[in-house]
Design an enzyme around this catalytic site. Structure first.
Site, short mmCIF file in Angstrom:
data_model
loop_
_atom_site.label_atom_id
_atom_site.label_comp_id
_atom_site.label_asym_id
_atom_site.label_seq_id
_atom_site.Cartn_x
_atom_site.Cartn_y
_atom_site.Cartn_z
N PHE A 109 -1.33 11.00 -2.99
CA PHE A 109 0.02 10.65 -3.17
C PHE A 109 0.43 11.08 -4.83
O PHE A 109 -0.39 10.63 -5.72
CB PHE A 109 0.16 9.28 -3.02
CG PHE A 109 1.45 8.46 -3.28
CD1 PHE A 109 2.23 8.69 -1.96
CD2 PHE A 109 2.25 8.29 -4.33
CE1 PHE A 109 3.62 8.39 -2.12
CE2 PHE A 109 3.45 7.90 -4.19
CZ PHE A 109 4.21 7.83 -3.03
N ASP A 180 -6.94 3.32 -3.70
CA ASP A 180 -5.45 3.14 -3.36
C ASP A 180 -5.52 2.62 -1.91
O ASP A 180 -5.92 3.40 -1.04
CB ASP A 180 -4.74 4.30 -3.64
CG ASP A 180 -3.08 4.17 -3.33
OD1 ASP A 180 -2.79 3.09 -2.70
OD2 ASP A 180 -2.30 4.81 -4.21
N TYR A 205 4.75 -3.91 -0.13
CA TYR A 205 6.10 -3.55 0.70
C TYR A 205 5.90 -2.76 1.85
O TYR A 205 6.76 -2.75 2.63
CB TYR A 205 7.26 -2.94 -0.25
CG TYR A 205 6.74 -1.77 -1.15
CD1 TYR A 205 6.65 -0.62 -0.57
CD2 TYR A 205 6.50 -1.82 -2.24
CE1 TYR A 205 6.42 0.54 -1.02
CE2 TYR A 205 5.86 -0.88 -3.22
CZ TYR A 205 6.11 0.50 -2.35
OH TYR A 205 5.52 1.59 -2.99
N LYS A 206 4.75 -2.19 2.15
CA LYS A 206 4.45 -1.40 3.22
C LYS A 206 4.14 -2.44 4.30
O LYS A 206 4.78 -3.14 4.95
CB LYS A 206 3.58 -0.34 2.97
CG LYS A 206 4.18 0.59 2.11
CD LYS A 206 3.22 1.80 1.66
CE LYS A 206 4.17 2.75 0.48
NZ LYS A 206 3.01 3.58 0.02
N ARG A 352 6.64 11.26 10.56
CA ARG A 352 5.81 10.25 10.50
C ARG A 352 5.98 9.16 10.98
O ARG A 352 7.21 8.63 10.88
CB ARG A 352 5.47 10.02 8.90
CG ARG A 352 4.19 9.51 8.29
CD ARG A 352 4.25 9.47 6.81
NE ARG A 352 5.35 8.70 6.30
CZ ARG A 352 5.11 8.14 5.26
NH1 ARG A 352 3.98 7.88 4.37
NH2 ARG A 352 6.30 7.27 4.57
C1 LIG Z 1 3.62 3.94 -1.24
C2 LIG Z 1 2.44 4.76 -2.32
C3 LIG Z 1 2.62 4.51 -3.85
C4 LIG Z 1 3.68 3.99 -4.57
O1 LIG Z 1 3.68 3.46 -5.65
P1 LIG Z 1 4.74 2.78 -6.40
O2 LIG Z 1 4.38 2.34 -7.81
O3 LIG Z 1 4.75 1.38 -5.49
O4 LIG Z 1 5.90 3.25 -6.14
C5 LIG Z 1 1.43 5.03 -4.56
N1 LIG Z 1 0.44 5.45 -3.94
C6 LIG Z 1 0.27 5.75 -2.64
C7 LIG Z 1 -1.02 6.19 -1.73
C8 LIG Z 1 1.40 5.28 -1.58
O5 LIG Z 1 1.22 5.41 -0.44
#
Ligand SMILES: *Cc1c(COP(=O)(O)O)cnc(C)c1O
Length: 393
Positions: A109, A180, A205-206, A352
């Site tokens: 990410f 992560d 939030y996911k 997705r």
């Molecule tokens: C959604 C996501 C994030 C998001 O990070 P935020 O700081 O909450 O915006 C980070 N890493 C991964 C792998 C994600 O899927």
């Protein structure tokens, strides 16, 4: 398993994007209203003590811990996942001072990669970020590596790493691990303690349905917590925040990973959202997600044989989403959303779909397939309106 009544989902919508933003739990509405009126409104500043706001980060951490296989007292909540990735990396590098390599997966990410790059620049000690395809990671685990930073479930393909094996291998060369869990927590069983993971972070939030902007969680192995000197040394991570001392002294264990003021209202929503997981068997939930994902994949591929499936087939090697590549992916997703089937799109060409059995069943998947057939057979995607990309895809 199906807890659809626990969610306030719009009538007629098939929601296949709980991997990006979980839907609104009914209890969260009431919980936030209560926190606003009975706590913020009535108690004012006294809420920090009387409503327990100051203890929320640890209390919620202890609620999340069983979902990620962590012991009580090891998880705290607050800040964003990006910040937590930075914090975990900084902690790992400080515990491996002689080593200069952060090893990660190419295609991780972006925020995780950017945070690593920013930390390296800020430290100015000659660290490097080595980003390799997943298949090359085991061979790249050498004694130069300070930390292996991986997202357990890939946000695009949904492919899942073997946390136990990779952690053991990293430890074999003296490296630490940062996991992560953005696409793991609330979706599949995670066993941080059993895997002997060093650091982990994830968002709420996911799959955990804490609401837009809900705070992240952070895990550190207890022996690391006790000796890490946090680089993001916030006043609430201090041993005695209300002494207002000029010099930083880390709080005990996980307390030192707190940074600033907790988002109280958002935490009230998250607290209520976590109620939904009480008594849920996460392994069974994931097994159900796999069945739904396969049903969707088979149906969508029959409708549109040009879709290229990106998600691995082995249930042990994937998360709770299914992803396809297609050159018209963006327009297809937009047309599907217009038909009430909400998935999302990730550049350059990925459709997705998240499968969340808390509120989806086989009938919903069949409806999604029917609507996808209308989109493809009626060429509904071939509309100029669907060619312009929104800010959030
Ligand atoms: C959604 C996501 C994030 C998001 O990070 P935020 O700081 O909450 O915006 C980070 N890493 C991964 C792998 C994600 O899927």
């Amino acid at each position: 398993m199906l807890r659809r009544d626990a969610f306030d989902l719009p009538e007629g919508v098939i929601y296949l994007d709980g991997n990006s933003l979980g839907p609104l739990p009914r209890r969260a509405e009431a919980a936030v209203a209560r926190a606003m009126q009975a706590e913020w409104g009535a108690m004012l500043i006294r809420g920090w003590n009387e409503a327990g706001w100051m203890d929320q980060p640890d209390r919620l951490g202890d609620r999340i811990a069983p979902l990620i296989g962590a012991a009580p007292g090891t998880v705290t909540v607050g800040e964003t996942l990006s910040i937590r990735v930075f914090q975990g990396l900084a902690a790992a590098l400080s515990l491996r001072p002689g080593r200069k390599v952060i090893l990660t997966e190419a295609g991780n990410f972006p925020s995780d990669l950017y945070m690593a790059q920013g930390l390296i620049d800020a430290l100015g000690q000659g660290h490097v970020l080595r980003a390799l395809p997943a298949t090359e990671i085991p061979a790249a685990l050498t004694d130069e590596v300070a930390v292996l930073m991986l997202t357990e479930v890939d946000y695009r393909s949904g492919a899942r790493h073997d946390m136990a094996a990779l952690t053991a291998q990293a430890h074999g060369v003296g490296a630490l691990t940062l996991w992560d869990l953005a696409h793991s927590a609330g979706a599949l069983p995670v066993a941080l303690t059993r895997c002997n993971a060093d650091f982990a972070a994830g968002c709420t939030y996911k799959y955990l349905n804490g609401g837009p902007g809900a705070p992240a969680f952070f895990y550190a192995r207890p022996d690391h917590s006790e000796i890490t000197r946090p680089i993001l040394a916030g006043w609430l991570g201090h041993a005695a925040p209300f002494d207002f001392a000029p010099d930083y002294a880390p709080g005990p264990g996980r307390a030192r990973f707190r940074i600033g003021t907790p988002p109280v209202l958002q935490m009230a929503a998250l607290d209520a959202a976590l109620d939904i997981f009480d008594g849920v068997d996460i392994a069974a939930l994931h097994a159900r997600a796999i069945v739904l994902a396969d049903r969707l994949a088979t149906g969508f591929e029959a409708v549109c044989p040009d879709l290229r499936r990106l998600t691995p087939m082995d249930p042990a090697r994937r998360g709770s989403q299914i992803a396809f590549a297609h050159p018209n992916g963006y327009a297809m997703v937009q047309a599907l959303i217009a038909q009430g089937v909400i998935g999302d799109f990730r550049a350059p060409d990925i459709l997705r779909f998240g499968l969340t059995p808390l509120y989806l069943d086989a009938g919903d998947i069949d409806t999604a397939i029917e609507r996808f057939a209308q989109v493809i057979e009626g060429r509904l995607w071939d509309d100029p309106a669907y060619r312009t990309r929104n800010k959030v895809t």
